[in-house]
Design a protein around this motif. Sequence first.
Motif, PDB file in Angstrom:
ATOM      1  N   GLN A 142      35.801  31.693  33.284  1.00 26.27           N
ATOM      2  CA  GLN A 142      36.530  32.108  34.484  1.00 26.27           C
ATOM      3  C   GLN A 142      36.089  33.496  34.944  1.00 26.27           C
ATOM      4  OE1 GLN A 142      38.619  30.384  36.310  1.00 26.27           O
ATOM      5  NE2 GLN A 142      38.919  28.590  35.022  1.00 26.27           N
TER       6      GLN A 142
ATOM      7  N   PHE B 146      26.311  25.021  38.792  1.00 23.35           N
ATOM      8  CA  PHE B 146      25.591  25.838  39.756  1.00 23.35           C
ATOM      9  C   PHE B 146      24.331  25.105  40.202  1.00 23.35           C
ATOM     10  CE2 PHE B 146      22.177  28.964  40.497  1.00 23.35           C
ATOM     11  CZ  PHE B 146      22.717  29.627  41.592  1.00 23.35           C
TER      12      PHE B 146
ATOM     13  N   VAL C 151      32.597  33.290  36.516  1.00 20.95           N
ATOM     14  CA  VAL C 151      32.655  32.679  37.847  1.00 20.95           C
ATOM     15  C   VAL C 151      33.140  33.698  38.875  1.00 20.95           C
ATOM     16  CG1 VAL C 151      33.910  30.989  39.251  1.00 20.95           C
ATOM     17  CG2 VAL C 151      32.906  30.302  37.072  1.00 20.95           C
ATOM     18  N   TRP C 152      34.136  34.480  38.511  1.00 24.94           N
ATOM     19  CA  TRP C 152      34.634  35.510  39.427  1.00 24.94           C
ATOM     20  C   TRP C 152      33.554  36.532  39.750  1.00 24.94           C
ATOM     21  CZ3 TRP C 152      35.401  40.841  38.758  1.00 24.94           C
ATOM     22  CH2 TRP C 152      36.119  41.464  39.782  1.00 24.94           C
TER      23      TRP C 152
ATOM     24  N   GLY D 239      28.276  36.568  45.733  1.00 24.62           N
ATOM     25  CA  GLY D 239      27.929  35.595  46.754  1.00 24.62           C
ATOM     26  C   GLY D 239      27.315  34.318  46.239  1.00 24.62           C
ATOM     27  N   MET D 240      27.406  34.053  44.945  1.00 25.25           N
ATOM     28  CA  MET D 240      26.835  32.845  44.362  1.00 25.25           C
ATOM     29  C   MET D 240      27.858  31.717  44.417  1.00 25.25           C
ATOM     30  SD  MET D 240      25.046  34.655  41.039  1.00 25.25           S
ATOM     31  CE  MET D 240      24.244  33.161  40.469  1.00 25.25           C
ATOM     32  N   ASN D 241      27.400  30.536  44.781  1.00 25.65           N
ATOM     33  CA  ASN D 241      28.270  29.365  44.879  1.00 25.65           C
ATOM     34  C   ASN D 241      28.358  28.689  43.515  1.00 25.65           C
ATOM     35  OD1 ASN D 241      29.850  27.277  45.805  1.00 25.65           O
ATOM     36  ND2 ASN D 241      28.142  26.148  46.734  1.00 25.65           N
ATOM     37  N   VAL D 242      29.306  29.111  42.746  1.00 23.83           N
ATOM     38  CA  VAL D 242      29.468  28.625  41.372  1.00 23.83           C
ATOM     39  C   VAL D 242      30.900  28.154  41.198  1.00 23.83           C
ATOM     40  CG1 VAL D 242      29.243  29.209  38.921  1.00 23.83           C
ATOM     41  CG2 VAL D 242      27.801  30.347  40.601  1.00 23.83           C
ATOM     42  N   ARG D 243      31.061  27.107  40.439  1.00 22.59           N
ATOM     43  CA  ARG D 243      32.401  26.656  40.058  1.00 22.59           C
ATOM     44  C   ARG D 243      32.380  26.283  38.585  1.00 22.59           C
ATOM     45  NH1 ARG D 243      33.017  20.952  40.211  1.00 22.59           N
ATOM     46  NH2 ARG D 243      31.145  19.863  40.977  1.00 22.59           N
TER      47      ARG D 243
ATOM     48  N   MET E 205      30.288  36.081  39.608  1.00 22.12           N
ATOM     49  CA  MET E 205      29.223  35.458  40.397  1.00 22.12           C
ATOM     50  C   MET E 205      29.650  35.254  41.851  1.00 22.12           C
ATOM     51  SD  MET E 205      28.018  32.669  37.547  1.00 22.12           S
ATOM     52  CE  MET E 205      27.698  33.212  35.864  1.00 22.12           C
ATOM     53  N   ARG E 206      30.901  34.902  42.059  1.00 22.34           N
ATOM     54  CA  ARG E 206      31.378  34.737  43.436  1.00 22.34           C
ATOM     55  C   ARG E 206      31.425  36.069  44.166  1.00 22.34           C
ATOM     56  NH1 ARG E 206      36.227  30.211  42.585  1.00 22.34           N
ATOM     57  NH2 ARG E 206      34.817  28.411  42.325  1.00 22.34           N
ATOM     58  N   CYS E 207      31.683  37.155  43.426  1.00 24.08           N
ATOM     59  CA  CYS E 207      31.636  38.480  44.045  1.00 24.08           C
ATOM     60  C   CYS E 207      30.224  38.815  44.522  1.00 24.08           C
ATOM     61  CB  CYS E 207      32.112  39.540  43.055  1.00 24.08           C
ATOM     62  SG  CYS E 207      33.891  39.502  42.714  1.00 24.08           S
TER      63      CYS E 207
END
Length: 292
Positions: A162, A184, A165-166, A172-176, A168-170
């Motif tokens: 978790q 990814f 993921v946070w 700008g990466m599209n990860v879940r 990576m999203r910061c």
Amino acid sequence: MAWQTARDNFRAAPISVSLLLAAMLFGCVEYVLWGRSHLEDGIPLVALLLLAAYDQLRKPLQPKRIAASEAAGWMLLLLSLAVGGWIWAGGGRQDGESQRLLPIVCKNAALLGVAVAVTLRQDGFPVALRFFPLHVHAIVILPLYEFILLEFSYPLRLVSTQVSVWLMRCLGMNVRCDGPSLIFDGQVLSITDACSGIGLLGMLFLLAYWIVRPIRSEAWKKWCWSLLVILWIILANALRLLLTLLLYQICGHKVFERELHFLLGCFFIVAASLLTWCSSMIFQLDTAKETP
């Protein structure tokens, strides 16, 4: 000088010191008998136990046997014997792997209770409090290390996933994520027990103890700071996952090859160690307050 103090402590509290040494031997032997797949994982814990015991025994003990400590010792002893008798009679034994853990934990908890009760009965609260962390380490943590790792591994992997993921999203990466797995660009990266960093818990706690050992501060502050090792493992693991996906964008599947995977593991160790060391700077605040 330290060994002279240890001898004086043995003369002052022979039963309590002998019981502590017996508990340490018990923990080491039971750890070996349980037989992890990699016995070297417990070497840092054994080293930590020996070093902590040496540090405690080189300080003068102050036995203080009073009526309250004797009463507390007797009560704890009776409770521990009751738990031991329940286990001996077959209590808590059920079918299934998870159910078989309960009697093992209760057995070690009963032994811990007996050790603390006898120390209370013989030498009072000061010695019992000094030896209590060592008894917990020797009788509970070291023998049950395998179970502790199994219990904490999955939650650590979930939290690390978790956090990564946070991060990576910061960026700008599209990860879940799906449980302890990162998704990814169609690639699924599963975080296994070996990748969670939980196996290095003993080594990092030994490092933390070695760092905090010469620092002059209250014991409770050192204990609270040492627990932050869990946080540094999570953060270092999240950084390793972030670096893995960044490298995946550059070199593709080569990032999962053995050499790069090993280097990423080394990065995790260095990052967790540096975070642990840097966080110890907080104790300089106490030093600043003492300076006139």
